[in-house]
Design an enzyme around this catalytic site. Sequence first.
Site, short mmCIF file in Angstrom:
data_model
loop_
_atom_site.label_atom_id
_atom_site.label_comp_id
_atom_site.label_asym_id
_atom_site.label_seq_id
_atom_site.Cartn_x
_atom_site.Cartn_y
_atom_site.Cartn_z
N HIS A 175 -4.57 -12.22 -23.03
CA HIS A 175 -4.46 -13.64 -23.38
C HIS A 175 -5.87 -14.24 -23.53
O HIS A 175 -6.24 -15.18 -22.82
CB HIS A 175 -3.67 -14.38 -22.29
CG HIS A 175 -2.93 -15.58 -22.78
ND1 HIS A 175 -1.75 -15.49 -23.48
CD2 HIS A 175 -3.21 -16.91 -22.68
CE1 HIS A 175 -1.32 -16.70 -23.78
NE2 HIS A 175 -2.20 -17.58 -23.32
N ARG A 183 0.29 -15.56 -32.29
CA ARG A 183 0.10 -15.39 -33.74
C ARG A 183 -1.09 -14.48 -34.06
O ARG A 183 -1.08 -13.74 -35.02
CB ARG A 183 0.00 -16.75 -34.44
CG ARG A 183 -1.19 -17.60 -34.08
CD ARG A 183 -1.01 -19.07 -34.47
NE ARG A 183 -0.26 -19.80 -33.46
CZ ARG A 183 -0.15 -21.13 -33.42
NH1 ARG A 183 -0.71 -21.86 -34.36
NH2 ARG A 183 0.54 -21.72 -32.48
#
Length: 317
Positions: A175, A183
Amino acid sequence: MKPPYITKKILKLIASISEKIGEINANHLHKPNTELRKKNRIKTIQSSLEIEGNTLTEEQITALLENKRIIAPAKDILEVQNAIEVYNDLKIFNPNKIKDLESAHSVLMKNLVENAGKFRTTNVGIVKGSKVEHLAPGGAMVKGLMNDLFNYLKNDKDLILIKSCVFHYEFEFIHPFTDGNGRMGRLWQTLILMQQYPVFEYLPVESLIKENQQEYYNKLSESDKAGQSTPFIEFMLSIILQSLEQVLQSQNIILSVKDRIFLFKEKIGNKKFSRKDYLQNFKNISAPTASRDLKWAADENILMKSGEQRTTEYQFK
């Protein structure tokens, strides 16, 4: 980074995917016609953004592509405009370079988040409802983890189909950005696959992920709990296989003269060739059709022709 992710299911999926890619290439479906390329690109953008909560329809995205005005939330319009820009420039990004990943993110998230294109330095958790679904590695670890991930991508001997899935999973686990990770992960997997298989540039894999959105999140979570990416790899390979099957099912189209000529131009470049060479590339057309194709290209000033009858040779201008 090297979990024991090779299972019988994965091997079977890779064999099936390779077979389908072979069929697609043999039928010259790796580069769809212009209208289909546009349609698939719109489906890709709409699906990937809808997964993240965007409300725009395919019709509205088509209107934006044609520079028409639409009525929709400003944030949703901006997300689509940014995505259109990234996908239009897809080939300029090198999937093996961190700087290119950061550049793509800066375009994708322009005016949507602060520090677009920069890795986070703070700690984050992904919350679903009232529950923390995923606690990402601390901000101080992001840069090192991303360097490791790109080293794996550049140097590991795994098949590119496997590497693209591992990258996608590990990217979501790390992350690395404050927002836009979903996306970006899907975009980068497409970019990785495109290097070896051009068909993926216009394959709307994201629309199948959207249709199986809950399973997509479940497999990410399952892989987190297992401490290895195997469940996610199996899921993504099955999605890739389905998308390739769709191409073969939906593309019972006959290539036009122009399609054949320009597909052959991509393959042969500026080398001289004969009608026989052209026929070997398009085994489902007759010799008279090949002659008509080549005559059309010569008449259109696309080809130069030299010699007569059996000694006739052609060359693209």
